[in-house]
Design an enzyme around this catalytic site. Structure first.
Site, mmCIF file in Angstrom:
data_model
loop_
_atom_site.group_PDB
_atom_site.id
_atom_site.type_symbol
_atom_site.label_atom_id
_atom_site.label_comp_id
_atom_site.label_asym_id
_atom_site.label_seq_id
_atom_site.Cartn_x
_atom_site.Cartn_y
_atom_site.Cartn_z
ATOM 1 N N HIS A 1 -3.821 8.952 -9.691
ATOM 2 C CA HIS A 1 -4.995 9.143 -8.856
ATOM 3 C C HIS A 1 -6.278 8.931 -9.657
ATOM 4 O O HIS A 1 -6.269 8.942 -10.898
ATOM 5 C CB HIS A 1 -4.991 10.551 -8.263
ATOM 6 N N GLU B 1 -8.912 10.828 -10.127
ATOM 7 C CA GLU B 1 -9.352 11.932 -10.985
ATOM 8 C C GLU B 1 -8.589 11.940 -12.310
ATOM 9 O O GLU B 1 -9.174 12.179 -13.376
ATOM 10 C CB GLU B 1 -9.149 13.275 -10.273
ATOM 11 N N ALA C 1 -8.057 -24.558 17.386
ATOM 12 C CA ALA C 1 -7.284 -25.783 17.172
ATOM 13 C C ALA C 1 -7.626 -26.778 18.269
ATOM 14 O O ALA C 1 -8.161 -26.409 19.320
ATOM 15 C CB ALA C 1 -5.777 -25.486 17.172
ATOM 16 N N TRP D 1 -8.498 -28.519 8.449
ATOM 17 C CA TRP D 1 -9.050 -27.161 8.375
ATOM 18 C C TRP D 1 -10.315 -27.116 9.198
ATOM 19 O O TRP D 1 -11.146 -28.019 9.079
ATOM 20 C CB TRP D 1 -9.340 -26.751 6.944
ATOM 21 N N GLU E 1 -4.364 -12.062 11.620
ATOM 22 C CA GLU E 1 -4.820 -13.446 11.615
ATOM 23 C C GLU E 1 -4.319 -14.225 12.833
ATOM 24 O O GLU E 1 -4.149 -15.436 12.780
ATOM 25 C CB GLU E 1 -4.394 -14.125 10.312
#
Length: 358
Positions: free
Chosen positions: A44, A46, A156, A164, A290
């Protein structure tokens, strides 16, 4: 505390099921120790900061972005570590809602004579820990929906060409976003059409996000990139167990993928709320979706998208192009999900807008 929050952000996507906490130790006006939760959730923040500070931790003030843990798990409680190190004061941003902590860490510190100040930069900490808080309080991870579209909202051409739409700078940013989430989620249609790998590329060594595919009938390419890499990079398949065969089950288990059963709706899709509850039960705190369009629409319609990352490119594909979001069945503007604009930035020739659910 702001510095501690920036340190904690380094652990986003790496620490689940634990929160990505940051810690700064200050003594006599100088930083003597810094830490953030490490990959896999241990050690962790800390503990890391105390190890760096050593003896200088005695009499110091610890700034921690979340209440120090108070329960024995794989390691002793961080509250005990702070007490043993002799810190004089602890400043926290948030109380941990986990039932194993929930104020007990603060109480342990006060019982040991340590001064405790709570609620410093609380709003910023709630944003930083939003995924963890969602999993603990709502039973599901935070969902970021990513869309990369033309100016007219198409992902698309009519024939399916999409590589792309956006440029290399935007695609690099997407990989950075993947790295800051515990999992990347796509629908079965995207898996079939794009044969994606869904890994993080262009960044240093890190704990890879889990790749999750929501496919009711497990109709994912059995010889595709996901199947070929399931033994190396985690792959979870959300499915309706009543809709798959034993041969399918055996194949995917043989690749190293995990099969997670999820309730289905009356139509052809899995229940989005049940999907997220299942992912939350597995410890995920932040999911990066996505697409495709049908999955995006189901999450939006169910009110399960917390943040939107919209990449817009400077081209138009027309009405015949494929929309980024499927049908929502909205008959009036009042029914539309609304988001608050958080930021806008240029990435090469594209624009990234970040939106947060109201």
């Amino acid at each position: 505390m702001r510095h501690a929050l920036s340190l904690g952000a380094r652990g986003l996507g790496q620490t689940w099921p634990n929160p990505a906490v940051g810690c700064v130790l200050l003594r006599d006006g100088h930083i003597v120790g810094r830490g953030w939760t490490q990959a896999g959730g241990r050690p962790h923040a800390e503990v890391r900061a105390l190890a760096q500070a050593g003896a200088a931790a005695r009499g110091a003030t610890a700034y921690v972005t979340l209440e120090p843990c108070a329960h024995h798990g794989q390691t002793p409680p961080c509250a005990e570590a702070l007490i043993a190190a002799g810190v004089a004061r602890v400043v926290t941003a948030l109380t941990d809602p986990d039932a194993r902590v929930a104020g007990r860490g603060h109480a342990m510190l006060r019982a040991a004579g340590i001064a405790v100040t709570e609620g410093v930069e609380e709003a910023a900490a709630r944003r930083a820990h939003r995924g963890f808080l969602s999993r603990i309080t709502a039973g599901r991870p935070l969902v970021t929906l990513k869309l990369a579209t033309s100016l007219d909202g198409r992902i698309a051409t009519a024939g399916g060409e999409s590589k792309w739409i956006t440029g290399p700078e935007a695609r690099h940013a997407v990989h950075g976003m993947r790295a800051a989430h515990d999992a990347v989620l796509v629908g079965g249609g995207t898996a079939r059409a794009d044969d994606p790998l869904l890994t993080v590329r262009g960044f240093g060594p890190l704990r890879p996000p889990v790749r999750v595919v929501a496919a009711r009938r497990l109709d994912v390419p059995e010889a595709g990139q996901l199947a070929r890499t399931a033994a190396e990079v985690p792959l979870w398949l959300l499915h309706d167990p009543a809709q798959i065969s034993e041969a399918q089950r055996a194949h995917w288990l043989g690749t190293g993928a995990r099969l997670i059963p999820v309730a289905a709706l009356d139509g052809p899709h899995l229940d989005p709320a049940a999907m997220l509850r299942a992912l939350g039960a597995e410890g995920l705190t932040r999911v990066f979706c996505e697409g495709g369009g049908a999955l995006a629409a189901s999450l939006l319609a169910a009110g399960l998208v917390d943040e939107l990352a919209l990449f817009s490119a400077g081209l138009a594909l027309g009405a015949e192009g494929r929309p980024g979001i499927g049908a929502l069945g909205i008959g009036a503007l009042a029914e539309a999900p609304r988001f608050h604009l958080a930021s806008v930035e240029a990435l090469g020739g594209d624009v990234l807008q970040r939106w947060v659910r109201r």
